[in-house]
Design an enzyme around this catalytic site. Structure first.
Site, PDB file in Angstrom:
ATOM      1  N   PHE A 142       0.731  -1.313   0.433  1.00 35.03           N
ATOM      2  CA  PHE A 142       0.360  -0.211  -0.350  1.00 35.03           C
ATOM      3  C   PHE A 142       0.936   1.264   0.145  1.00 35.03           C
ATOM      4  O   PHE A 142       1.751   1.124   0.923  1.00 35.03           O
ATOM      5  CB  PHE A 142      -0.641  -0.204   1.370  1.00 35.03           C
ATOM      6  CG  PHE A 142      -1.978   1.365   1.404  1.00 35.03           C
ATOM      7  CD1 PHE A 142      -2.942   1.743   1.110  1.00 35.03           C
ATOM      8  CD2 PHE A 142      -1.001   2.419   1.994  1.00 35.03           C
ATOM      9  CE1 PHE A 142      -3.776   2.404   0.719  1.00 35.03           C
ATOM     10  CE2 PHE A 142      -1.701   3.523   2.219  1.00 35.03           C
ATOM     11  CZ  PHE A 142      -2.953   3.190   1.597  1.00 35.03           C
ATOM     12  N   GLU A 143       0.769   1.843  -0.703  1.00 36.84           N
ATOM     13  CA  GLU A 143       1.777   3.540  -1.288  1.00 36.84           C
ATOM     14  C   GLU A 143       0.394   4.460  -1.142  1.00 36.84           C
ATOM     15  O   GLU A 143      -0.003   4.326  -2.972  1.00 36.84           O
ATOM     16  CB  GLU A 143       2.975   2.935  -1.914  1.00 36.84           C
ATOM     17  CG  GLU A 143       3.851   2.456  -1.356  1.00 36.84           C
ATOM     18  CD  GLU A 143       4.961   2.276  -1.916  1.00 36.84           C
ATOM     19  OE1 GLU A 143       6.022   2.385  -1.687  1.00 36.84           O
ATOM     20  OE2 GLU A 143       4.554   2.682  -2.910  1.00 36.84           O
ATOM     21  N   ILE A 144       0.402   5.860  -1.060  1.00 32.72           N
ATOM     22  CA  ILE A 144      -0.056   6.358  -1.578  1.00 32.72           C
ATOM     23  C   ILE A 144       0.618   7.622  -2.115  1.00 32.72           C
ATOM     24  O   ILE A 144       1.504   8.428  -0.861  1.00 32.72           O
ATOM     25  CB  ILE A 144      -1.339   7.052  -0.887  1.00 32.72           C
ATOM     26  CG1 ILE A 144      -2.482   5.936  -0.827  1.00 32.72           C
ATOM     27  CG2 ILE A 144      -1.980   8.254  -2.076  1.00 32.72           C
ATOM     28  CD1 ILE A 144      -3.524   6.800  -0.722  1.00 32.72           C
TER      29      ILE A 144
END
Length: 412
Positions: free
Chosen positions: A298-300
């Site tokens: 998960f990366e934003i």
């Protein structure tokens, strides 16, 4: 009963029926209005400490029907929706690295992200593969996604051994790691994936038009509604890296990563940010690596950060050192070390209000107000955030961020 009494009873019955119909109608109208306004109104960010200034979601009906037969020989598919979001959007996209065989592990991930967030804002989605995507893959994911879907082929030079790698040495490493039962230790494709996610996905031409990305992998879950534009949040608050879960890396997979990083820093001291977060990845002022990293499934994050000279120089140095193949360097510690050293610590953000799962770890907000407001379908007792093997407590402590009430009840 007299005829007169019977007549009164009949009139009374009719009156009750009329009142009942009227009441049901009012309830129906109220429910319709309440449901509609609930879907299109928004006043606050649901993340603690976020500003309260978002405009209502803006929708307009679409005049075009969903086509019955999508083309099968084109790189782009568009799903036409009954309602289209007309508000301002950032230059952002979802990114998924996948193979055709990942399809039915991926559709639940897509559905979760769409239902909880993207159906409201309709951002694009880029899929990347080292082989051509099948027509089945393209049609299936396009039917689930509210934004435009784009499918890209990874160039061979980005998914192969560079000229300076000794393939026999790399093979010997995989054999040794298999004998030691190191997770993914004998996997050749996993190493290509880690190298690609570290240094190449953001160079793909399909991402040239975007400034932010949200990475999504197969078999994840999104537990909570997200009723604000996270990309707008990132831009307005000058955030460049957002995460949900932190964890310690397996030391046997990155034996020389920190040594190589220190060599790089001695050659490129200009890339170290004055307000860096070295104290997140090192407990002794940089002498050793404490193994903490953001879980990169998960990366934003900002694509400008990955495109920066600092990150490019760092990746190139690591790549020539050969650790992606001679050890098993993961993209998660690479991204995390880079973000901690090259960014202002204020540019890194924990999305506490997002419920997220990637086996075997959960993030489930322990704050009752956040969890209930965001309709989170998770058990706060499963939350990994404050556990011993997580590094998020360290992130909060070194940045003097207030922890949620009751966090001590979720440690151990």
């Amino acid at each position: 009963m007299s005829k007169k009494g019977s007549l009164k009873t009949t009139k009374r019955t009719r009156l009750y029926k009329q009142l009942g119909v009227a009441l049901i109608t009012l309830i129906g109208l109220y429910s319709l209005f309440h449901h509609s306004s609930k879907n299109v109104s928004l006043s606050t960010y649901t993340t603690i400490g976020s500003p309260d200034y978002l405009e209502p979601l803006k929708y307009a009906p679409s005049s075009t029907a969903l086509p019955t037969d999508l083309p099968v020989d084109h790189n782009k598919y568009t799903r036409l929706l009954p309602f289209k979001y007309n508000g301002k959007k950032e230059k952002a996209t979802f990114v998924t690295l996948a193979r055709n065989s990942d399809l039915y592990g991926l559709i639940n991930s897509i559905k979760a992200v769409e239902d909880r967030f993207n159906s409201k804002f309709q951002y694009d989605w880029v899929f990347l593969n080292d082989e051509e995507f099948s027509d089945e893959f393209k049609k299936t994911v396009t039917a689930l996604i509210s934004g435009e879907t784009k499918f890209g082929l990874i160039p061979n030079e980005h998914w192969s051994y560079p000229s300076w790698i000794d393939k026999k040495r790399a093979a010997d490493t995989r054999k040794t790691m298999k004998e030691k039962n190191i997770i993914y230790g004998d996997s050749e494709s996993y190493r290509h994936m880690c190298r690609y996610e570290s240094g190449f996905f953001w160079r793909h031409p399909l991402l040239d038009e975007y400034e932010y990305y949200w990475r999504v992998e197969p078999d994840i879950k999104m537990y909570c509604d997200i009723d604000y534009d996270v990309f707008k949040f990132m831009k307005d608050n000058k955030k460049k890296y957002g995460f949900t879960i932190t964890i310690h890396e397996f030391r046997d997979t990155i034996e020389t990563l920190w040594e190589t990083t220190r060599e790089f820093l001695s050659l490129y001291p200009q890339h170290i940010h004055k307000n860096n977060m070295l104290d997140f990845v090192s407990d002794d002022n940089g002498k050793t690596y404490n193994l903490c990293h953001f879980w990169s499934n998960f990366e934003i994050a900002s694509l400008k950060f990955l495109r920066s000279q600092a990150y490019r120089d760092y990746f190139d140095y690591l790549d020539h050192a050969g650790g992606f193949f001679y050890e098993r360097w993961g993209d998660a510690p690479v991204h995390s070390i880079a973000a901690s050293l090259f960014l202002d610590r204020d540019e890194i953000h924990h999305f506490e209000g997002m419920g997220y799962y990637h086996g075997p770890y959960h993030q489930c907000p322990i704050n009752d107000q956040i969890r209930l407001h965001n309709k989170c379908a998770c058990n706060p007792n499963d939350d990994f955030t404050w556990k011993d093997y997580s590094c998020t407590l360290k992130y909060y402590d070194i940045n003097n961020i207030t922890k949620p009430d009751g966090w001590k009840d979720h440690t151990g």
